[in-house]
Design a protein around this motif. Structure first.
Motif, mmCIF file in Angstrom:
data_model
loop_
_atom_site.group_PDB
_atom_site.id
_atom_site.type_symbol
_atom_site.label_atom_id
_atom_site.label_comp_id
_atom_site.label_asym_id
_atom_site.label_seq_id
_atom_site.Cartn_x
_atom_site.Cartn_y
_atom_site.Cartn_z
ATOM 1 N N TRP A 118 0.786 -1.230 0.000
ATOM 2 C CA TRP A 118 0.000 0.000 0.000
ATOM 3 C C TRP A 118 0.820 1.284 0.000
ATOM 4 C CZ3 TRP A 118 -5.138 -0.058 -0.844
ATOM 5 C CH2 TRP A 118 -5.801 -1.274 -0.680
ATOM 6 N N ALA A 119 2.071 1.234 0.452
ATOM 7 C CA ALA A 119 2.881 2.452 0.476
ATOM 8 C C ALA A 119 3.238 2.874 -0.942
ATOM 9 C CB ALA A 119 4.147 2.227 1.304
ATOM 10 N N LYS A 120 3.159 4.166 -1.197
ATOM 11 C CA LYS A 120 3.424 4.710 -2.525
ATOM 12 C C LYS A 120 4.358 5.905 -2.410
ATOM 13 C CE LYS A 120 -1.237 3.468 -4.112
ATOM 14 N NZ LYS A 120 -0.847 2.493 -5.134
ATOM 15 N N GLN A 121 5.049 6.181 -3.481
ATOM 16 C CA GLN A 121 5.848 7.389 -3.516
ATOM 17 C C GLN A 121 4.921 8.590 -3.631
ATOM 18 O OE1 GLN A 121 9.118 7.427 -2.837
ATOM 19 N NE2 GLN A 121 8.701 5.258 -2.466
ATOM 20 N N PRO A 122 5.289 9.739 -3.053
ATOM 21 C CA PRO A 122 4.364 10.885 -2.962
ATOM 22 C C PRO A 122 3.697 11.280 -4.262
ATOM 23 C CG PRO A 122 6.322 11.281 -1.654
ATOM 24 C CD PRO A 122 6.571 10.002 -2.393
ATOM 25 N N ASN A 143 -0.547 -0.945 -8.169
ATOM 26 C CA ASN A 143 0.511 -1.945 -8.210
ATOM 27 C C ASN A 143 1.894 -1.321 -8.114
ATOM 28 O OD1 ASN A 143 -1.287 -4.120 -8.566
ATOM 29 N ND2 ASN A 143 -1.499 -3.589 -10.722
ATOM 30 N N THR A 144 1.954 -0.008 -7.826
ATOM 31 C CA THR A 144 3.236 0.669 -7.733
ATOM 32 C C THR A 144 4.044 0.106 -6.572
ATOM 33 O OG1 THR A 144 2.306 2.693 -8.653
ATOM 34 C CG2 THR A 144 4.382 2.892 -7.464
ATOM 35 N N SER A 145 5.257 -0.320 -6.820
ATOM 36 C CA SER A 145 6.114 -0.845 -5.765
ATOM 37 C C SER A 145 7.008 0.261 -5.250
ATOM 38 C CB SER A 145 6.962 -2.002 -6.296
ATOM 39 O OG SER A 145 7.887 -2.431 -5.316
#
Length: 315
Positions: A118-122, A143-145
């Motif tokens: 769930w963590a994403k880049q800003p 799906n962003t890692s």
């Protein structure tokens, strides 16, 4: 020996503190005040109205591992940084459904949401409004890692940012705690318990038939999955039609109704279908199937909605 890197995660928590109740409301109001609106609603409608209060977004950055859950992070904040942060949880294993919130705008359970998922880049974080709904068109990619996104030589690496808001479709009570009573009231209206014919079965010898309610595996299969519903509200928060009140009975209530309609032991199937064959029942379902996303018990809610709507119309 090289020093191990420390990883952190940043939580953007949509917080809410209700305004103090006015004295006359706490006492029950003026005896000369109108008890209901001429436009409908009344006491039950006022109870569903979004409460007023202070709203703000608070940022917390804490050490965390990719395998930690969002609930783990909130507990760390509660115990070490901010004891005023309010959220609801119980079992911590995805069985009770009490910790449903909107994570990055998607309703799900805190205890089953791993940071790595769930963590994403800003720059990729979706915009979430004050009621927990996600706005589309902001570069959101579920799906962003985020692992390995930071420089390899950094002593502290950020796993990314997670946006938290109360469960959409329900009035907030405080911070991440939503009032799910409207959903539970709708479920109760549909008598969510087995109603047999009340006749005591007996054998040919006049003894009580201990096998009265035996079922074939095929009969059990019709409702077994539905019996796993934990009334967490994730499907309700995902449904664009459900508004937390009487406008639409909601997918959770329809799942509970379908569970007993499909039970061969229940003798009230027709009455149950009559109860949901209303303008705010199956007729209000738009078959969007958003309710199927992230059901923690693996129920394809959208498919069940289609099945119960078809069954009601064909009866």
């Amino acid at each position: 020996m090289a020093e191990a890197n420390t990883t952190t995660v940043t939580l953007h928590v949509h917080r809410f503190t209700p305004r103090a109740e006015r004295a006359e409301n706490a006492r029950g109001g003026s005896p000369f005040a109108r008890k209901s609106s001429p436009f409908g609603g009344g006491a039950s409608a006022s109870a569903r109205r979004r409460p007023r209060g202070r709203q703000w977004v608070q940022e917390y950055t804490i050490p965390a591992r990719p395998e930690d859950t969002v609930l783990d992070c909130l507990l760390t904040i509660k115990r070490t940084l901010d004891p005023t942060l309010a959220f609801r949880y119980s079992c911590g294993h995805g069985m009770c459904g009490s910790d449903a919130v909107a994570i990055n705008g998607t309703p799900t359970l805190l205890c089953t949401a791993a940071i790595r998922d769930w963590a994403k880049q800003p720059g990729t974080l979706p915009q979430v409004d004050d009621e927990g709904f996600r706005h589309v068109g902001n570069g959101d990619d579920e799906n962003t890692s985020v692992e390995g996104a930071q420089a390899a030589d950094a002593k502290t690496q950020s796993l990314g940012v997670i946006e938290l808001a109360p469960l959409p479709g329900f009035p907030p009570q405080r911070d991440l705690i939503a009032d799910i009573d409207p959903m539970l009231d709708q479920i109760r209206k549909l008598t969510p318990y087995l109603q047999a014919d009340g006749v005591l079965a007996t054998t040919a010898e006049g003894k009580v038939d201990a096998f009265e309610y035996l079922q074939h595996p095929e009969q059990l299969a019709k409702y077994e999955t539905l019996s796993n519903c934990i009334a967490c509200g994730v499907c309700e928060g995902s449904c664009p039609v459900f508004a937390g009140g009487d406008a639409f009975i909601g997918p959770a209530a329809l799942v509970w109704a379908s569970r007993f309609i499909n039970d061969s032991r229940d003798s009230k199937a027709m009455e149950r279908m009559d109860a949901i064959d209303t303008a705010d029942g199956v007729a209000a379902c738009q078959s969007v199937r958003a309710c199927s996303r992230h059901c923690p018990r693996g129920i394809d809610v959208g498919e069940e909605m289609w099945q119960i709507v078809a069954k009601v119309r064909e009866r």
